[in-house]
Write a protein that holds these residues in place. Structure first.
Motif, PDB file in Angstrom:
ATOM      1  N   LEU A 145      -1.244  -2.592  65.629  1.00  0.00           N
ATOM      2  CA  LEU A 145      -1.154  -3.963  65.151  1.00  0.00           C
ATOM      3  C   LEU A 145       0.015  -4.161  64.198  1.00  0.00           C
ATOM      4  CD1 LEU A 145      -4.924  -4.769  64.619  1.00  0.00           C
ATOM      5  CD2 LEU A 145      -3.387  -5.786  66.292  1.00  0.00           C
ATOM      6  N   LYS A 146       0.428  -3.068  63.577  1.00  0.00           N
ATOM      7  CA  LYS A 146       1.509  -3.180  62.595  1.00  0.00           C
ATOM      8  C   LYS A 146       2.879  -2.954  63.212  1.00  0.00           C
ATOM      9  CE  LYS A 146      -0.471   0.050  60.272  1.00  0.00           C
ATOM     10  NZ  LYS A 146      -0.855   1.107  59.358  1.00  0.00           N
ATOM     11  N   TRP A 147       2.947  -2.968  64.519  1.00  0.00           N
ATOM     12  CA  TRP A 147       4.172  -2.476  65.157  1.00  0.00           C
ATOM     13  C   TRP A 147       5.411  -3.271  64.778  1.00  0.00           C
ATOM     14  CZ3 TRP A 147       7.475  -4.486  68.991  1.00  0.00           C
ATOM     15  CH2 TRP A 147       7.116  -5.744  69.468  1.00  0.00           C
ATOM     16  N   LEU A 148       5.223  -4.540  64.469  1.00  0.00           N
ATOM     17  CA  LEU A 148       6.401  -5.350  64.145  1.00  0.00           C
ATOM     18  C   LEU A 148       7.038  -4.918  62.831  1.00  0.00           C
ATOM     19  CD1 LEU A 148       5.506  -8.978  65.216  1.00  0.00           C
ATOM     20  CD2 LEU A 148       7.345  -7.546  66.079  1.00  0.00           C
ATOM     21  N   ASP A 149       6.236  -4.304  61.972  1.00  0.00           N
ATOM     22  CA  ASP A 149       6.764  -3.888  60.669  1.00  0.00           C
ATOM     23  C   ASP A 149       7.470  -2.548  60.722  1.00  0.00           C
ATOM     24  OD1 ASP A 149       5.485  -6.115  59.784  1.00  0.00           O
ATOM     25  OD2 ASP A 149       3.660  -5.046  59.222  1.00  0.00           O
ATOM     26  N   VAL A 150       7.314  -1.865  61.856  1.00  0.00           N
ATOM     27  CA  VAL A 150       7.925  -0.539  61.947  1.00  0.00           C
ATOM     28  C   VAL A 150       9.324  -0.675  62.529  1.00  0.00           C
ATOM     29  CG1 VAL A 150       7.726   1.758  62.948  1.00  0.00           C
ATOM     30  CG2 VAL A 150       5.681   0.507  62.268  1.00  0.00           C
ATOM     31  N   PRO A 151      10.334  -0.369  61.741  1.00  0.00           N
ATOM     32  CA  PRO A 151      11.683  -0.510  62.272  1.00  0.00           C
ATOM     33  C   PRO A 151      11.921   0.491  63.407  1.00  0.00           C
ATOM     34  CG  PRO A 151      11.728   0.575  60.135  1.00  0.00           C
ATOM     35  CD  PRO A 151      10.325   0.132  60.352  1.00  0.00           C
ATOM     36  N   ILE A 170       3.598   4.796  64.900  1.00  0.00           N
ATOM     37  CA  ILE A 170       3.506   3.899  63.751  1.00  0.00           C
ATOM     38  C   ILE A 170       3.597   4.697  62.455  1.00  0.00           C
ATOM     39  CG2 ILE A 170       1.981   2.285  62.534  1.00  0.00           C
ATOM     40  CD1 ILE A 170       2.855   0.976  64.985  1.00  0.00           C
ATOM     41  N   GLY A 171       3.095   5.913  62.491  1.00  0.00           N
ATOM     42  CA  GLY A 171       3.022   6.719  61.274  1.00  0.00           C
ATOM     43  C   GLY A 171       1.586   6.728  60.799  1.00  0.00           C
ATOM     44  N   ARG A 172       1.121   7.910  60.430  1.00  0.00           N
ATOM     45  CA  ARG A 172      -0.293   8.021  60.063  1.00  0.00           C
ATOM     46  C   ARG A 172      -0.509   7.718  58.596  1.00  0.00           C
ATOM     47  NH1 ARG A 172      -2.940  11.232  64.146  1.00  0.00           N
ATOM     48  NH2 ARG A 172      -1.347  11.933  65.573  1.00  0.00           N
ATOM     49  N   THR A 173      -1.676   7.257  58.328  1.00  0.00           N
ATOM     50  CA  THR A 173      -2.053   7.073  56.936  1.00  0.00           C
ATOM     51  C   THR A 173      -3.034   8.168  56.571  1.00  0.00           C
ATOM     52  OG1 THR A 173      -3.747   5.583  57.678  1.00  0.00           O
ATOM     53  CG2 THR A 173      -1.693   4.604  56.917  1.00  0.00           C
ATOM     54  N   LYS A 174      -3.311   8.285  55.315  1.00  0.00           N
ATOM     55  CA  LYS A 174      -4.107   9.393  54.831  1.00  0.00           C
ATOM     56  C   LYS A 174      -5.499   9.415  55.457  1.00  0.00           C
ATOM     57  CE  LYS A 174      -3.876  12.008  50.675  1.00  0.00           C
ATOM     58  NZ  LYS A 174      -3.038  12.143  49.538  1.00  0.00           N
ATOM     59  N   SER A 175      -6.073   8.245  55.589  1.00  0.00           N
ATOM     60  CA  SER A 175      -7.452   8.196  56.050  1.00  0.00           C
ATOM     61  C   SER A 175      -7.605   8.696  57.481  1.00  0.00           C
ATOM     62  CB  SER A 175      -7.966   6.758  55.955  1.00  0.00           C
ATOM     63  OG  SER A 175      -7.151   5.941  56.758  1.00  0.00           O
ATOM     64  N   LEU A 205       9.387   9.309  63.940  1.00  0.00           N
ATOM     65  CA  LEU A 205      10.719   9.329  64.545  1.00  0.00           C
ATOM     66  C   LEU A 205      11.485   8.064  64.192  1.00  0.00           C
ATOM     67  CD1 LEU A 205      10.044  10.753  68.065  1.00  0.00           C
ATOM     68  CD2 LEU A 205      11.655  11.646  66.420  1.00  0.00           C
ATOM     69  N   THR A 206      10.760   6.955  64.168  1.00  0.00           N
ATOM     70  CA  THR A 206      11.437   5.691  63.889  1.00  0.00           C
ATOM     71  C   THR A 206      12.028   5.710  62.491  1.00  0.00           C
ATOM     72  OG1 THR A 206       9.289   4.827  63.302  1.00  0.00           O
ATOM     73  CG2 THR A 206      10.115   4.250  65.458  1.00  0.00           C
ATOM     74  N   ALA A 207      11.305   6.317  61.552  1.00  0.00           N
ATOM     75  CA  ALA A 207      11.815   6.389  60.181  1.00  0.00           C
ATOM     76  C   ALA A 207      13.073   7.245  60.131  1.00  0.00           C
ATOM     77  CB  ALA A 207      10.756   6.960  59.255  1.00  0.00           C
ATOM     78  N   ALA A 208      13.201   8.171  61.071  1.00  0.00           N
ATOM     79  CA  ALA A 208      14.394   9.017  61.111  1.00  0.00           C
ATOM     80  C   ALA A 208      15.551   8.310  61.813  1.00  0.00           C
ATOM     81  CB  ALA A 208      14.076  10.325  61.811  1.00  0.00           C
TER      82      ALA A 208
END
Lengths: 335, 486
Positions: A287-293, B315-320, B335-338
């Motif tokens: 759901l948050k995909w738009l915020d992920v660059p 998306i990237g994982r969160t702690k929970s 990967l996207t952050a990289a």
């Protein structure tokens, strides 16, 4: 149902997949706002229905469009100082424009519209308006009957996939995300009492072991013998071919096109990526995909199946190899 | 969900905790792991391998066996129980074999160490060692005569030699040739419990490739006939085996990073890479490359069994959301952050995009000895599409996933998943009427794979069996359950 779930941000990253940038165009219309006042209510409704996949599938969309246009013609009054053959075409064009803004036209719709425009231009200027309108409506009814209804019956007969034959068989339905159109088929077949196995694209290598024939639907058949159909079809055809299972395409000749294609990139339809979010799941991380660059979602509608994978095409005139599609296409255009 | 360990749902984390705590007996740890495997509460190659290694380490640590052959037999039996609890997780068997290999190796090295120790002490010159050994070969093989004929010189040095055993391993000269000749003349299996402490477990050997020369140390040791020294040797050996298992665990932890180390050799600039399902191995590999190169990743989501993990990956994982199987590594960069463009696609779009893909990088569940792999469902069609487009398929796999098992029945390795993932409860009305297929794995034949990258480097499919031979000992290959009933 598909109201934009995300607030517009002032500056947003381009989420278009570079390879398909040419296919994005304008975002699909979500409301009636801004629609031309010429557009008939039936067409207004149809556009939204197609947009939300309530009416989905090449044949269904074609039939629905023709029926809506019939209502357009019935309600049509030629303005003064104009003749029906000339003005009706432009009147239809605004309807079509609206439909395109909801979802790009299918090949079959394009073919049918072309046919209808020819019919309209053939109307004698001296004909009385009401008579001309009745003629056109009858022609549309005949067209639907001939090209779709009867064609389907003939294909059904030729394909000998009729349930009445009392042969015992089992159908494996391979479905895919995000539309799950196969569910309807599976449900319909199961309701008829046919043994049905249901799987998704990921299980194709497993279920193919039990299959003895693969039947595919078509969005369109290209003039170079390739099948243009719902994305995932090529995977099924490939797997079947590798397993030496014959691949049979059932396709009305209205879906033949003079277009040729070599890959799934040049001509395709990109559906809104939000449709890939899992319905009814509020906790999905996507759901948050738009915020992920740098993250892009690609929701491709169709793919192209190479002609080598297709054993046979069945249309209303009989069986043919995929290489014969261009000839049949010429015949059906000239008829 | 049954929760024997209390608050937490049983998983690898809870098992790790319980297997380390002194309060839990080894037997109950074994039972616990067997049931965890059976209930699939620990699944996938790495968690299974880690759990197995941890359990076996505990078993070795706490074992009071004075006889190494008994230890081997015990590990074997526990291994068989674990394997039969979850025969499709081949990594369990792999680790059991590796541990057995460690024990056998330590036993042999010990033996070698001692003989070399003797010769060094006696003559102080290695080249002469074989000669000296040879001179000993005609020794009579009965116990009584041995004690008479052996030089008293060696008695006194017993203790120092045993101490050396631990530290001097790397320097030991190979004495195999002399051993061989020695063993041939000395074949009487006179091992009794006390004398066979360090002997090779003859009773256990099913394979003809048993290492020769196995009797010699027991003979020398028997001379000392000091229980103290013997116990010390076993303790040493135990410590070394535990150390060996520790190394295996280390390897399990580092495999992904080591594989990632080869990333730059395989990814060039501006490449389009297709991958499938969620995998830490692949993610680390791509991340490593992303530090230096720009490329695009097309990620197929592997619906319906792994799409959630895949989505979490991109998306990237969160702690929970931390999953025990990934432990601390969960919070790593996406990967996207990289700076890598990631395109998430449904599995069905794989064929449409394949003509623009340069490389397919796959994670695997298991690699079999002939190179076939068992990977997440959908991988076979993907690999086939790649093959048809002549796109290379690269399989990333830690060595612990390489199984020496030959796949005579590939279907036996397949597994079906939860059908409710395919048809949800909203469609419950027609569930009764149809059959739902939800395979978890695909069996991908070796022809569809172009390259394997393990923590040891890249390997051609035809070379895999060499790696496997290096890691498993022939006598352990047959861990077959049927052995239990023999």
């Amino acid at each position: 149902a598909h109201a934009a779930p995300f607030p517009e941000e002032p500056k947003r990253e381009n989420k278009n997949v570079a390879l398909f940038d040419h296919l994005y165009g304008n975002p699909r219309r979500t409301t009636l706002a801004g629609a031309s006042k010429d557009v008939h209510p039936a067409v207004l409704a149809l556009g939204l229905q197609m947009r939300n996949y309530v009416i989905c599938g090449s044949s269904a969309r074609c039939v629905a469009t023709m029926l809506a246009f019939k209502r357009v013609i019935e309600a049509y009054v030629t303005p003064p100082q104009n003749s029906l053959p000339r003005h009706l075409t432009t009147h239809l064009s605004s309807q079509i424009e609206y439909l395109v803004s909801c979802r790009p036209l299918s090949i079959s719709m394009g073919n049918a519209i072309r046919w209808l425009k020819v019919k309209i231009s053939e109307v004698d200027v001296s004909t009385e308006e009401s008579a001309a309108k009745t003629d056109l409506c009858n022609a549309i009814d005949n067209f639907i009957t001939e090209k779709i209804t009867v064609a389907d019956q003939v294909i059904e007969k030729e394909g000998s996939i009729r349930y009445e034959m009392a042969t015992k068989f089992k159908v494996i339905v391979v479905d895919s995300r995000p539309l799950f159109e196969g569910k309807n088929l599976a449900r319909a077949l199961a309701d008829l009492g046919i043994e049905v196995q249901y799987s998704l694209t990921h299980g194709i290598s497993h279920v193919i072991k039990d299959a003895t024939k693969v039947f595919l639907g078509a969005h369109a058949m290209m003039s170079n013998g390739r099948l243009y159909s719902r994305v995932g079809t090529a995977l099924v055809a490939m797997t079947a071919r590798e397993a030496d299972v014959p691949v049979i395409v059932c396709c009305e000749s209205i879906k033949y096109t003079e277009r040729v294609a070599l890959d799934s990139f040049v001509h395709n339809e990109v559906a809104p990526p939000e449709e890939l979010l899992i319905q009814g799941e509020t906790s999905s991380p996507l759901l948050k995909w738009l915020d992920v660059p740098n993250l892009q979602l690609l929701n491709l509608m169709y793919d192209l199946t190479p002609a080598e994978y297709i054993t046979m095409v069945i249309d209303e005139s009989g069986y043919l190899p995929p290489s014969s599609v261009p000839f049949m296409q010429r015949l059906s255009v000239n008829s | 969900m049954p929760s024997p360990t209390g608050v937490l749902a049983p998983s690898l984390t809870t098992f790790t905790r319980s297997v380390r705590s002194k309060g839990v007996s080894v037997e109950s740890s074994i039972d616990n792991l067997v049931s965890l495997f059976k209930r699939r509460q620990i699944r996938d190659s790495r968690p299974c391998a880690v759990a197995t290694a941890q359990l076996l380490r505990r078993v070795v640590e706490t074992s009071k066996v004075t006889d190494i052959s008994k230890l081997i037999e015990r590990v074997r039996q526990i291994g068989q129980r674990l394997i039969s609890a979850q025969p499709r997780e081949l990594s369990i068997g792999n680790i059991v074999r590796r541990v057995l290999g460690v024990i056998r190796e330590e036993v042999e090295e010990d033996r070698e160490g001692e003989t070399s120790g003797y010769s060094d002490a006696g003559t102080d010159s290695r080249p002469q060692t074989p000669k000296e050994q040879d001179s000993r070969t005609p020794e009579p093989s009965t116990l009584s005569s041995r004690s008479l004929t052996t030089s008293p010189l060696r008695h006194g040095e017993m203790d120092s030699i045993l101490e050396e055993v631990g530290d001097e391993r790397p320097q030991r000269p190979p004495l195999l040739t002399s051993h061989t000749s020695y063993a041939v003349t000395n074949t009487a299996p006179t091992v009794t419990s006390m004398f066979s402490l360090l002997s090779y477990p003859r009773s256990n050997i099913h394979s003809p490739t048993a290492t020769p020369g196995s009797q010699s140390p027991s003979i020398h040791l028997s001379l000392s006939s000091q229980a103290l020294a013997n116990a010390g040797a076993v303790k040493d050996l135990k410590a070394e085996v535990v150390e060996g298992i520790h190394e295996i665990l280390e390897e399990l932890n580092q495999a992904d990073d080591q594989i990632a180390g080869y990333a730059l050799e395989h990814i060039h600039s501006n490449e389009v890479i297709l991958t499938h399902t969620s995998s830490l191995t692949v993610q680390k590999f791509l991340l490593k490359a992303a530090a230096k190169r720009k490329f695009t990743v097309v990620h197929a989501e592997a619906y319906p069994n792994h799409h959630e993990a895949t989505h979490a990956d991109v998306i990237g994982r969160t702690k929970s959301e931390s999953d025990d199987s990934l432990s601390s590594e969960v919070f790593q960069k996406t990967l996207t952050a990289a700076g890598i463009t990631v395109v998430l696609i449904p599995d069905s779009a794989v064929f449409a995009l394949m003509s623009r893909v340069n490389k397919v990088i796959l994670d695997t569940h298991v690699v079999l000895v002939n190179g076939d792999i068992v990977a997440a469902a959908g991988a076979k069609a993907l690999a086939k599409a790649a093959k048809l487009h002549s796109t290379p398929v690269v399989v990333l796999s830690g060595v612990y996933k390489l199984s020496p098992v030959y796949p005579f029945d590939p279907d036996a390795l397949m597994e079906d998943g939860d059908p409710s993932k395919v048809i949800t409860y909203e469609d419950g009305d027609f569930v009764d009427k149809i059959e739902i297929e939800n395979p978890l794995f695909d069996y991908v034949p070796v022809e569809l794979v172009s390259l394997y990258i393990t923590n040891l480097g890249g390997h051609a499919p035809s070379y895999l069996h060499c790696i496997i031979n290096d890691h498993y000992r022939a006598e352990d290959l047959d861990l077959d359950i049927s052995d239990v009933y023999q």
